[in-house]
Design a protein around this motif. Structure first.
Motif, PDB file in Angstrom:
ATOM      1  N   UNK A 174       0.846  -1.191   0.000  1.00  0.00           N
ATOM      2  CA  UNK A 174       0.000   0.000   0.000  1.00  0.00           C
ATOM      3  C   UNK A 174       0.885   1.246   0.000  1.00  0.00           C
ATOM      4  N   UNK A 175       1.733   1.335  -1.017  1.00  0.00           N
ATOM      5  CA  UNK A 175       2.620   2.490  -1.128  1.00  0.00           C
ATOM      6  C   UNK A 175       4.084   2.129  -0.938  1.00  0.00           C
ATOM      7  N   UNK A 176       4.942   3.032  -1.389  1.00  0.00           N
ATOM      8  CA  UNK A 176       6.390   2.822  -1.361  1.00  0.00           C
ATOM      9  C   UNK A 176       6.912   2.594   0.046  1.00  0.00           C
ATOM     10  N   UNK A 177       6.322   3.261   1.016  1.00  0.00           N
ATOM     11  CA  UNK A 177       6.836   3.182   2.390  1.00  0.00           C
ATOM     12  C   UNK A 177       6.787   1.766   2.963  1.00  0.00           C
ATOM     13  N   UNK A 178       5.943   0.898   2.419  1.00  0.00           N
ATOM     14  CA  UNK A 178       5.846  -0.471   2.943  1.00  0.00           C
ATOM     15  C   UNK A 178       7.006  -1.362   2.492  1.00  0.00           C
ATOM     16  N   UNK A 179       7.754  -0.948   1.481  1.00  0.00           N
ATOM     17  CA  UNK A 179       8.844  -1.782   0.981  1.00  0.00           C
ATOM     18  C   UNK A 179       9.885  -2.039   2.064  1.00  0.00           C
ATOM     19  N   UNK A 180      10.267  -0.995   2.770  1.00  0.00           N
ATOM     20  CA  UNK A 180      11.291  -1.137   3.802  1.00  0.00           C
ATOM     21  C   UNK A 180      10.820  -2.057   4.927  1.00  0.00           C
ATOM     22  N   UNK A 181       9.525  -2.010   5.231  1.00  0.00           N
ATOM     23  CA  UNK A 181       8.992  -2.873   6.284  1.00  0.00           C
ATOM     24  C   UNK A 181       9.055  -4.345   5.884  1.00  0.00           C
ATOM     25  N   UNK A 182       8.832  -4.626   4.615  1.00  0.00           N
ATOM     26  CA  UNK A 182       8.856  -6.010   4.132  1.00  0.00           C
ATOM     27  C   UNK A 182      10.284  -6.518   3.961  1.00  0.00           C
ATOM     28  N   UNK A 183      11.158  -5.658   3.447  1.00  0.00           N
ATOM     29  CA  UNK A 183      12.561  -6.044   3.295  1.00  0.00           C
ATOM     30  C   UNK A 183      12.822  -6.949   2.100  1.00  0.00           C
ATOM     31  N   UNK A 184      14.088  -7.141   1.807  1.00  0.00           N
ATOM     32  CA  UNK A 184      14.495  -7.910   0.632  1.00  0.00           C
ATOM     33  C   UNK A 184      14.051  -9.364   0.701  1.00  0.00           C
ATOM     34  N   UNK A 185      14.014  -9.922   1.884  1.00  0.00           N
ATOM     35  CA  UNK A 185      13.664 -11.336   2.008  1.00  0.00           C
ATOM     36  C   UNK A 185      12.247 -11.636   1.529  1.00  0.00           C
ATOM     37  N   UNK A 186      11.362 -10.651   1.613  1.00  0.00           N
ATOM     38  CA  UNK A 186       9.976 -10.843   1.177  1.00  0.00           C
ATOM     39  C   UNK A 186       9.696 -10.357  -0.245  1.00  0.00           C
ATOM     40  N   UNK A 187      10.658  -9.634  -0.819  1.00  0.00           N
ATOM     41  CA  UNK A 187      10.422  -8.994  -2.115  1.00  0.00           C
ATOM     42  C   UNK A 187      11.267  -9.594  -3.238  1.00  0.00           C
ATOM     43  N   UNK A 188      12.446 -10.045  -2.937  1.00  0.00           N
ATOM     44  CA  UNK A 188      13.382 -10.490  -3.975  1.00  0.00           C
ATOM     45  C   UNK A 188      12.760 -11.569  -4.867  1.00  0.00           C
ATOM     46  N   UNK A 189      12.906 -11.363  -6.188  1.00  0.00           N
ATOM     47  CA  UNK A 189      12.405 -12.322  -7.167  1.00  0.00           C
ATOM     48  C   UNK A 189      10.916 -12.224  -7.434  1.00  0.00           C
ATOM     49  N   UNK A 190      10.246 -11.222  -6.843  1.00  0.00           N
ATOM     50  CA  UNK A 190       8.791 -11.087  -6.998  1.00  0.00           C
ATOM     51  C   UNK A 190       8.427  -9.835  -7.805  1.00  0.00           C
ATOM     52  N   UNK A 191       7.164  -9.777  -8.187  1.00  0.00           N
ATOM     53  CA  UNK A 191       6.590  -8.578  -8.807  1.00  0.00           C
ATOM     54  C   UNK A 191       5.869  -7.798  -7.718  1.00  0.00           C
ATOM     55  N   UNK A 192       6.282  -6.549  -7.527  1.00  0.00           N
ATOM     56  CA  UNK A 192       5.628  -5.703  -6.532  1.00  0.00           C
ATOM     57  C   UNK A 192       4.351  -5.110  -7.134  1.00  0.00           C
ATOM     58  N   UNK A 200      -1.254  12.380  -3.714  1.00  0.00           N
ATOM     59  CA  UNK A 200      -1.013  11.533  -2.557  1.00  0.00           C
ATOM     60  C   UNK A 200      -0.558  10.119  -2.879  1.00  0.00           C
ATOM     61  N   UNK A 201      -0.676   9.704  -4.133  1.00  0.00           N
ATOM     62  CA  UNK A 201      -0.276   8.324  -4.443  1.00  0.00           C
ATOM     63  C   UNK A 201       0.503   8.181  -5.748  1.00  0.00           C
ATOM     64  N   UNK A 202       0.731   9.270  -6.474  1.00  0.00           N
ATOM     65  CA  UNK A 202       1.394   9.161  -7.773  1.00  0.00           C
ATOM     66  C   UNK A 202       2.869   8.805  -7.653  1.00  0.00           C
ATOM     67  N   UNK A 203       3.438   8.947  -6.454  1.00  0.00           N
ATOM     68  CA  UNK A 203       4.846   8.571  -6.287  1.00  0.00           C
ATOM     69  C   UNK A 203       5.078   7.097  -6.571  1.00  0.00           C
ATOM     70  N   UNK A 204       4.077   6.233  -6.316  1.00  0.00           N
ATOM     71  CA  UNK A 204       4.254   4.807  -6.572  1.00  0.00           C
ATOM     72  C   UNK A 204       4.353   4.522  -8.073  1.00  0.00           C
ATOM     73  N   UNK A 205       3.707   5.372  -8.881  1.00  0.00           N
ATOM     74  CA  UNK A 205       3.840   5.215 -10.326  1.00  0.00           C
ATOM     75  C   UNK A 205       5.179   5.738 -10.808  1.00  0.00           C
TER      76      UNK A 205
END
Length: 464
Positions: free
Chosen positions: A132-150, A169-174
């Protein structure tokens, strides 16, 4: 007795000035509504030329057409300003589906984001992780994201009456979503379209990779809001769902294009320049009628309406149809650079880039003294239901012109339906209402008239 006579004389003169302005503005609105021209120009841009992506054949056709039409208006000067622009091409139609188990797939509408790279030949298929936005990436970390489609699924906030605020308020994700996701090992990104309604139209728009090397970049696409809701629900039921997408877009070398410029030279203060404009380029999915064919023809109408109603400008009034607002702002920057190099004195600039819907007012980027001045004109617009005069932004293309002594303004139409069409396949001519378009042109011409007639408030240092 003498004092009373002076007071009455002053009141009489003030009343005459108001009556003169009221008559001129009524003449502008009457002409715009009974002798419309902008809608015909827009019809040609939209239906005979179509989408005008920077660097495309259609963009050049639009340059040629609008220059020819400005020539017909009998302006003092019409010319083309060369500008180098990026050339990004979409390629073949994109294709995507999600797979809940082998052989069980659901096709979904997507489109590549402007500036994205292609997927590997044959596309990519991988697990999906929803954020739900760019800020959640850091919370998930590489272990949950690597090799996946966000899958960025932060929606526009429906509680904000200003839809442009919801968009911001949300165009930064694009724009930055791919550059941020690749830091955590993502192999692609899918972004919820910037749209407040549920439909099957994916909305494109610009994105950037920052300083990422070409071989580190990952493909990015928009998914329609309806499909985003379906994908989100499916992931909750089956977190192991896979997503597949294929796109063949590519970035080519820069090419030469043009800003289209026409002007009426001022009779009294020719060195004071007032600019009005919109951007001639558009995205390629629709025909760019609202974004920003409407703004271009409204700006052309300003010059035609002033001439048709007999107004002889005191200041030089210039229409600029900017190239490459959508994916680079090269036209706006080139125009500002030219103005600086020639030491031109721009005192006022007005942009229309919010669609051809019913006008509601203007936003102003200016000094408090100039804002007080335009507030005093508000009553002249109220008979036409133009009531919103606010301090705030103006427009992307005129932004580079900004300096402390000038007034920047943006036409503000009703925005509730704008993002239904913004950057999407349904940004087409039939969704523009002729009367609303012409009302916007008249509103712009009226403001230009007033600033031409009375000028801007000079900075205190010049008054002292």
């Amino acid at each position: 007795m003498q004092k009373c006579v002076l007071v009455l004389l002053f009141v009489g003169l003030f009343g005459f000035a108001q009556t003169k302005d009221e008559k001129q503005i009524k003449s502008i609105f009457d002409t715009a509504l009974t002798e419309p021209q902008g809608y015909e120009w827009l019809n040609y841009l939209s239906n005979q030329i179509g989408g005008r992506l920077s660097g495309s054949v259609q963009a050049q056709q639009a340059v040629d057409y609008t220059k020819k039409e400005l020539d017909k208006l009998g302006l003092d000067r019409v010319w083309l300003q060369p500008v180098m622009v990026p050339k990004w091409v979409r390629g073949g139609t994109e294709f995507a589906f999600f797979e809940t188990k082998p052989g069980h797939t659901t096709n979904v509408p997507i489109c590549a984001l402007g500036g994205s790279i292609a997927t590997p030949r044959g596309g990519i298929k991988a697990p999906v992780i929803e954020v739900n936005g760019i800020e959640e990436l850091a919370q998930l970390g590489e272990s949950n994201i690597k090799g996946k489609i966000v899958f960025y699924n932060k929606p526009m906030d429906p509680t904000l009456i200003s839809t442009f605020s919801a968009y911001s308020g949300c165009v930064d994700q694009r724009y930055s979503g791919a550059a941020e996701a690749v830091k955590y090992g993502a192999i692609g990104v899918i972004v919820r379209s910037m749209n407040l309604r549920l439909d099957d139209y994916p909305h494109t728009g610009s994105m950037a990779y920052g300083d990422l090397a070409v071989d580190q970049r990952i493909p990015a696409a928009a998914i329609s809001t309806k499909a985003a809701e379906l994908l989100s629900t499916t992931l909750k039921l089956n977190p192991n769902t896979l997503f597949f997408f294929n796109q063949s877009c590519q970035q080519l070398d820069d090419v030469e294009s043009y800003n289209v410029i026409g002007e009426i030279r001022g009779s009294t203060y020719p060195n004071e320049i007032m600019t009005v404009g919109g951007h001639l380029d558009s995205w390629d999915l629709g025909d760019g009628s609202h974004d920003d064919g409407a703004g271009c023809v409204q700006s052309m109408e300003v010059l035609r309406l002033l001439a048709a109603t007999g107004h002889k400008p005191k200041r030089t009034i210039r229409v600029v149809l900017f190239m490459n607002e959508e994916n680079g702002l090269r036209g706006g920057k080139a125009y500002a650079k030219m103005a600086q190099e020639k030491k031109e004195n721009h005192v006022f600039a007005l942009e229309s880039d919010a669609g051809g819907f019913t006008p509601r007012g203007f936003s102003f980027d200016c000094s408090d003294a100039n804002f007080e001045k335009v507030q005093a004109w508000k009553k002249l617009f109220e008979p036409y239901l133009i009531h919103m005069f606010v301090k705030g932004g103006s427009g992307a293309d005129i932004g580079p012109l900004k300096h402390p002594d000038m007034v920047l303004a943006g036409l503000r139409p009703d925005s509730q339906r704008y993002f239904d069409h913004h950057h999407a396949e349904n940004d087409t001519f039939e969704h523009v209402n002729q009367r609303e378009l012409q009302l916007g042109a008249a509103t712009m011409a009226s403001l230009v008239y007033l600033f031409d007639e009375y000028g801007v408030v000079p900075p205190r240092s010049l008054k002292d």
